[in-house]
Design an enzyme around this catalytic site. Structure first.
Site, mmCIF file in Angstrom:
data_model
loop_
_atom_site.group_PDB
_atom_site.id
_atom_site.type_symbol
_atom_site.label_atom_id
_atom_site.label_comp_id
_atom_site.label_asym_id
_atom_site.label_seq_id
_atom_site.Cartn_x
_atom_site.Cartn_y
_atom_site.Cartn_z
ATOM 1 N N ILE A 41 12.001 1.419 12.195
ATOM 2 C CA ILE A 41 11.286 2.349 13.096
ATOM 3 C C ILE A 41 11.376 1.916 14.560
ATOM 4 C CG2 ILE A 41 9.659 3.268 11.372
ATOM 5 C CD1 ILE A 41 7.537 1.346 12.767
ATOM 6 N N GLY A 85 8.899 -5.031 2.406
ATOM 7 C CA GLY A 85 8.837 -4.147 1.237
ATOM 8 C C GLY A 85 9.989 -4.423 0.277
ATOM 9 N N ILE A 127 0.846 -1.204 0.000
ATOM 10 C CA ILE A 127 0.000 0.000 0.000
ATOM 11 C C ILE A 127 0.881 1.254 0.000
ATOM 12 C CG2 ILE A 127 -1.853 1.263 1.193
ATOM 13 C CD1 ILE A 127 -2.652 -1.430 2.524
ATOM 14 N N ILE A 133 2.549 -7.075 9.515
ATOM 15 C CA ILE A 133 1.130 -7.190 9.148
ATOM 16 C C ILE A 133 0.615 -8.632 9.133
ATOM 17 C CG2 ILE A 133 1.345 -5.130 7.693
ATOM 18 C CD1 ILE A 133 0.682 -7.222 5.351
ATOM 19 N N TYR A 150 -2.305 -8.837 16.728
ATOM 20 C CA TYR A 150 -2.190 -7.787 15.704
ATOM 21 C C TYR A 150 -3.290 -6.729 15.891
ATOM 22 C CZ TYR A 150 -2.592 -5.787 10.951
ATOM 23 O OH TYR A 150 -2.703 -4.943 9.868
ATOM 24 N N ALA A 200 4.676 -1.633 9.320
ATOM 25 C CA ALA A 200 4.069 -2.528 10.309
ATOM 26 C C ALA A 200 4.478 -3.963 10.058
ATOM 27 C CB ALA A 200 2.537 -2.429 10.230
HETATM 28 N N1 LIG Z 1 -3.076 -5.262 3.375
HETATM 29 C C1 LIG Z 1 -4.194 -5.156 4.080
HETATM 30 O O1 LIG Z 1 -5.217 -5.753 3.765
HETATM 31 C C2 LIG Z 1 -4.260 -4.255 5.290
HETATM 32 C C3 LIG Z 1 -5.443 -4.196 6.011
HETATM 33 C C4 LIG Z 1 -5.514 -3.379 7.125
HETATM 34 C C5 LIG Z 1 -4.441 -2.600 7.477
HETATM 35 N N2 LIG Z 1 -3.275 -2.670 6.776
HETATM 36 C C6 LIG Z 1 -2.154 -1.830 7.218
HETATM 37 O O2 LIG Z 1 -1.653 -1.091 6.110
HETATM 38 C C7 LIG Z 1 -0.247 -0.903 6.268
HETATM 39 C C8 LIG Z 1 0.490 -1.352 5.024
HETATM 40 O O3 LIG Z 1 0.246 -2.739 4.805
HETATM 41 P P1 LIG Z 1 0.709 -3.513 3.491
HETATM 42 O O4 LIG Z 1 -0.353 -4.486 3.169
HETATM 43 O O5 LIG Z 1 1.156 -2.549 2.470
HETATM 44 O O6 LIG Z 1 1.928 -4.359 4.061
HETATM 45 P P2 LIG Z 1 3.446 -4.493 3.594
HETATM 46 O O7 LIG Z 1 4.050 -5.570 4.431
HETATM 47 O O8 LIG Z 1 3.544 -4.601 2.125
HETATM 48 O O9 LIG Z 1 4.031 -3.077 4.039
HETATM 49 C C9 LIG Z 1 4.576 -2.823 5.303
HETATM 50 C C10 LIG Z 1 5.884 -2.086 5.088
HETATM 51 O O10 LIG Z 1 6.444 -1.774 6.373
HETATM 52 C C11 LIG Z 1 7.829 -2.060 6.330
HETATM 53 N N3 LIG Z 1 8.292 -2.346 7.690
HETATM 54 C C12 LIG Z 1 7.970 -3.416 8.470
HETATM 55 N N4 LIG Z 1 8.598 -3.330 9.656
HETATM 56 C C13 LIG Z 1 9.322 -2.174 9.629
HETATM 57 C C14 LIG Z 1 10.192 -1.546 10.556
HETATM 58 N N5 LIG Z 1 10.433 -2.086 11.761
HETATM 59 N N6 LIG Z 1 10.796 -0.374 10.206
HETATM 60 C C15 LIG Z 1 10.564 0.177 8.983
HETATM 61 N N7 LIG Z 1 9.746 -0.370 8.074
HETATM 62 C C16 LIG Z 1 9.131 -1.536 8.383
HETATM 63 C C17 LIG Z 1 7.946 -3.271 5.413
HETATM 64 O O11 LIG Z 1 9.254 -3.472 4.896
HETATM 65 C C18 LIG Z 1 6.930 -2.928 4.336
HETATM 66 O O12 LIG Z 1 7.514 -2.166 3.297
HETATM 67 C C19 LIG Z 1 0.150 -1.678 7.526
HETATM 68 O O13 LIG Z 1 0.204 -0.772 8.602
HETATM 69 C C20 LIG Z 1 -0.989 -2.657 7.713
HETATM 70 O O14 LIG Z 1 -1.138 -3.030 9.067
HETATM 71 C C21 LIG Z 1 -3.167 -3.493 5.678
#
Ligand SMILES: NC(=O)c1ccc[n+]([C@@H]2O[C@H](COP(=O)([O-])OP(=O)(O)OC[C@H]3O[C@@H](n4cnc5c(N)ncnc54)[C@H](O)[C@@H]3O)[C@@H](O)[C@H]2O)c1
Length: 304
Positions: free
Chosen positions: A49, A33, A9, A73, A138, A71
């Site tokens: 972070i 990522g 996202i 996730i 979570y 996050a």
């Molecule tokens: N995908 C979904 O359906 C969904 C639903 C509800 C909420 N979310 C929230 O949306 C956000 C993005 O989710 P996504 O699906 O793109 O997931 P994703 O795993 O693709 O993205 C998360 C990003 O955070 C980075 N990351 C993780 N730990 C880290 C750290 N300690 N320091 C720095 N960077 C870090 C990862 O490398 C990754 O690029 C998250 O907060 C997730 O909880 C996603």
């Protein structure tokens, strides 16, 4: 600033912010990522972070707005290792939030989860004021961080909006993620494997396409609203609907392997997204059929 801007996202949001002419800083540790998802126009800080001091980045870049998406996730990983989930999703978030406050960031926009904060809700579609009783570490940690946002707003007047996403899907989704079922099925079919279905496929979800979610995030940046907003598709779909749409588009017959339902998995999850319409003037535009087409096409084009 986008934390998690190398993720599914976050990188889609980053592309859009660049397209709209914003200057952009991305903070990501590339845990899930990918570096090649980061737009070349953005400044990238490869930082964790949780462990790294972010203040030098805030000091140097002075972001006006922070989208906090970084996050852990994976809901199952959070169950297996709740301490790790707490460290990233609460302590890492606090590290971001403390800097947001210290460096006078106008607003923080948080990516929360409508799929996991409410627990097994008996009001469906579920509105924001439903008493949240998350049934996973979570969900607990995301809700906890929302409470920190509330506290910073009440005590320090820090502006924030928390968007509670439904099940987001689309190109670039990490297959191990929270709601990876569309990504997983597209990848399995593209590789001519059987689709692995948990349960009988009649469980329902609120599948919202990533471009719609990005539009909501950008609208949340400037709106004067401190609180939580559900971001869903306004359509309740069965998991087996995904198979139907993929078959229609690919013109392939899917072989489905049914596995027992995952213990504790919700049978229905569907958000009431009417507040988003009121506050953000936002509603989802992309149908599941169109979104799956785009996702399956991307999967084929990118050999995923
Ligand atoms: N995908 C979904 O359906 C969904 C639903 C509800 C909420 N979310 C929230 O949306 C956000 C993005 O989710 P996504 O699906 O793109 O997931 P994703 O795993 O693709 O993205 C998360 C990003 O955070 C980075 N990351 C993780 N730990 C880290 C750290 N300690 N320091 C720095 N960077 C870090 C990862 O490398 C990754 O690029 C998250 O907060 C997730 O909880 C996603």
């Amino acid at each position: 600033m986008v934390t998690g801007g190398a993720g599914f996202i976050g990188s889609t949001l980053a592309d859009k912010l660049i397209e709209e002419g914003h200057e952009l800083v991305i903070v990501d540790n590339l845990f899930s990522g990918k570096k090649d998802y980061i737009p070349s126009e953005a400044k990238f800080y490869h930082l964790d972070i949780v462990k790294d001091d972010l203040s030098a980045v805030f000091e140097k870049e002075k972001p006006e707005y922070v989208f906090h998406l970084a996050a852990q996730i994976d809901v199952r990983k959070a169950v297996a290792d709740p301490n790790f989930d707490v460290s990233v999703n609460i302590l890492g978030g606090l590290n971001v939030l403390q800097n947001v406050h210290k460096y006078n960031v106008k607003k923080i926009i948080f990516s929360s989860t409508g799929g996991a904060v409410y627990g097994e809700a008996d009001i469906i579609p579920t509105p924001e004021n439903y008493p949240a009783t998350p049934l996973s570490p979570y969900g607990i940690d995301k809700l906890c961080f929302e409470n920190y946002l509330k506290y910073y707003h009440q005590v320090f007047k820090q502006e924030y909006t928390s968007l509670r996403f439904a099940n987001v899907y689309g190109p670039k989704q990490y297959k191990g993620g929270e709601a990876g079922v569309v990504a997983i099925f597209c990848s399995q079919l593209a590789n001519d494997s059987a689709l692995s279905l948990n349960g009988d496929g009649t469980q329902t979800r609120d599948f919202v396409y990533v471009d719609d979610v990005v539009e909501a995030l950008i609208k949340a940046m400037t709106v004067d609203f401190n609180g939580e907003i559900n971001i869903g598709s306004s359509v309740e779909s069965e998991v087996k609907d995904i198979i139907k749409h993929i078959e229609n588009y690919s013109q392939k017959k899917c072989i489905v392997t049914e596995k027992p339902a995952v213990k504790g998995e919700q049978q229905r999850s569907f958000l009431d997204s009417s507040l988003a319409k009121k506050v953000l003037d936002w509603e989802a535009k992309v149908s599941l059929e169109e979104g799956i087409k785009a996702t399956y096409k991307w999967t084929l084009d990118n050999n995923k």
